[in-house]
Design an enzyme around this catalytic site. Structure first.
Site, PDB file in Angstrom:
ATOM      1  CG  HIS A 148       1.627  36.167 -12.036  1.00  0.00           C
ATOM      2  ND1 HIS A 148       2.837  36.404 -12.628  1.00  0.00           N
ATOM      3  CD2 HIS A 148       0.772  37.051 -12.597  1.00  0.00           C
ATOM      4  CE1 HIS A 148       2.736  37.385 -13.491  1.00  0.00           C
ATOM      5  NE2 HIS A 148       1.486  37.806 -13.497  1.00  0.00           N
TER       6      HIS A 148
HETATM    7  C1  T46 Z   1       1.348  39.952 -16.235  1.00  0.00           C
HETATM    8  C2  T46 Z   1       2.274  39.773 -17.378  1.00  0.00           C
HETATM    9  C3  T46 Z   1       1.630  39.984 -18.701  1.00  0.00           C
HETATM   10  C4  T46 Z   1       8.085  45.768 -11.658  1.00  0.00           C
HETATM   11  O1  T46 Z   1       8.990  46.214 -10.945  1.00  0.00           O
HETATM   12  N1  T46 Z   1       7.081  46.594 -12.073  1.00  0.00           N
HETATM   13  C5  T46 Z   1       6.067  46.172 -12.865  1.00  0.00           C
HETATM   14  O2  T46 Z   1       5.176  46.960 -13.236  1.00  0.00           O
HETATM   15  C6  T46 Z   1       6.051  44.787 -13.270  1.00  0.00           C
HETATM   16  C7  T46 Z   1       4.932  44.266 -14.157  1.00  0.00           C
HETATM   17  C8  T46 Z   1       7.047  43.964 -12.836  1.00  0.00           C
HETATM   18  N2  T46 Z   1       8.053  44.455 -12.051  1.00  0.00           N
HETATM   19  C9  T46 Z   1       9.146  43.556 -11.628  1.00  0.00           C
HETATM   20  C10 T46 Z   1       8.724  42.424 -10.726  1.00  0.00           C
HETATM   21  C11 T46 Z   1       9.690  41.323 -11.085  1.00  0.00           C
HETATM   22  O3  T46 Z   1      10.869  41.486 -10.300  1.00  0.00           O
HETATM   23  O4  T46 Z   1       9.679  42.966 -12.803  1.00  0.00           O
HETATM   24  C12 T46 Z   1      10.041  41.611 -12.538  1.00  0.00           C
HETATM   25  C13 T46 Z   1       9.330  40.685 -13.502  1.00  0.00           C
HETATM   26  O5  T46 Z   1       7.945  40.675 -13.190  1.00  0.00           O
HETATM   27  P1  T46 Z   1       7.049  39.382 -13.443  1.00  0.00           P
HETATM   28  O6  T46 Z   1       7.813  38.152 -13.164  1.00  0.00           O
HETATM   29  O7  T46 Z   1       5.752  39.577 -12.721  1.00  0.00           O
HETATM   30  O8  T46 Z   1       6.821  39.520 -15.031  1.00  0.00           O
HETATM   31  P2  T46 Z   1       5.882  38.679 -15.973  1.00  0.00           P
HETATM   32  O9  T46 Z   1       6.233  39.060 -17.359  1.00  0.00           O
HETATM   33  O10 T46 Z   1       5.870  37.241 -15.634  1.00  0.00           O
HETATM   34  O11 T46 Z   1       4.406  39.243 -15.684  1.00  0.00           O
HETATM   35  C14 T46 Z   1       4.084  40.571 -16.044  1.00  0.00           C
HETATM   36  C15 T46 Z   1       3.176  41.153 -14.985  1.00  0.00           C
HETATM   37  O12 T46 Z   1       3.793  41.058 -13.698  1.00  0.00           O
HETATM   38  C16 T46 Z   1       1.877  40.429 -14.926  1.00  0.00           C
HETATM   39  O13 T46 Z   1       0.947  41.210 -14.252  1.00  0.00           O
HETATM   40  O14 T46 Z   1       0.196  39.595 -16.327  1.00  0.00           O
HETATM   41  O15 T46 Z   1       3.440  40.599 -17.302  1.00  0.00           O
END
Ligand code: T46
Length: 136
Positions: A53
């Site tokens: 993303h």
């Molecule tokens: C990035 C990489 C390095 C939350 O509720 N709060 C938060 O602060 C974050 C970051 C995520 N979430 C929830 C949203 C999703 O339901 O946790 C779940 C997993 O999030 P996501 O799929 O976005 O996670 P990553 O590891 O793919 O990405 C994260 C960050 O979202 C992103 O900004 O750059 O870590």
């Protein structure tokens, strides 16, 4: 948005070192944003990948507290791949950059300092939407 993968930078975290070990400090002079959120990735299976993303406005500073992982970056034109494996070297990711994080080593921990609280509206999760975002 005009940001490019060349705006993404590795920044050294000032470290105090003595016979007891090392102490790294991220203060406001170190990164170009005020920290509003801290989160970390851990227990990541080596065959999984995170990210996939971009963010519209968020600045992030990724620090490999332990182990290593690869960050693949795209700006719609150019690409870069950066390996993070030193806890005193973090990656500043500016807004408008697509990222995928992969090849986590066993036990690795990715600390993320972010310029804003979590807002799902700030995410661009489809690559086609990202390409459109970069063109406008
Ligand atoms: C990035 C990489 C390095 C939350 O509720 N709060 C938060 O602060 C974050 C970051 C995520 N979430 C929830 C949203 C999703 O339901 O946790 C779940 C997993 O999030 P996501 O799929 O976005 O996670 P990553 O590891 O793919 O990405 C994260 C960050 O979202 C992103 O900004 O750059 O870590």
């Amino acid at each position: 948005m005009k940001t490019s993968v060349n705006d993404v930078k590795i920044l050294e975290v000032p470290t105090v070192s003595d016979t007891r070990g090392k102490l790294a400090v991220v203060e406001k002079e170190c990164i170009p944003f005020a920290i509003k959120r801290v989160y970390y990735l851990y227990d990541v299976p080596s065959d999984s990948y995170r990210g996939g993303h971009a963010h519209k406005n968020l600045y992030q500073f990724l620090i490999p507290l332990s182990g290593s992982f690869e960050v693949h970056l795209k700006d719609g034109v150019n690409e870069r791949k950066i390996t993070l494996n030193k806890p005193n070297k973090g990656l500043l990711i500016v807004p408008g950059i697509w990222r995928e994080i992969a090849n986590f080593s066993s036990g690795s921990v990715c600390l993320v300092l972010a310029s804003n609280v979590y807002e799902e509206e700030d995410y661009i999760r489809k690559y086609k939407d990202f390409e459109l975002f970069k063109r406008t």
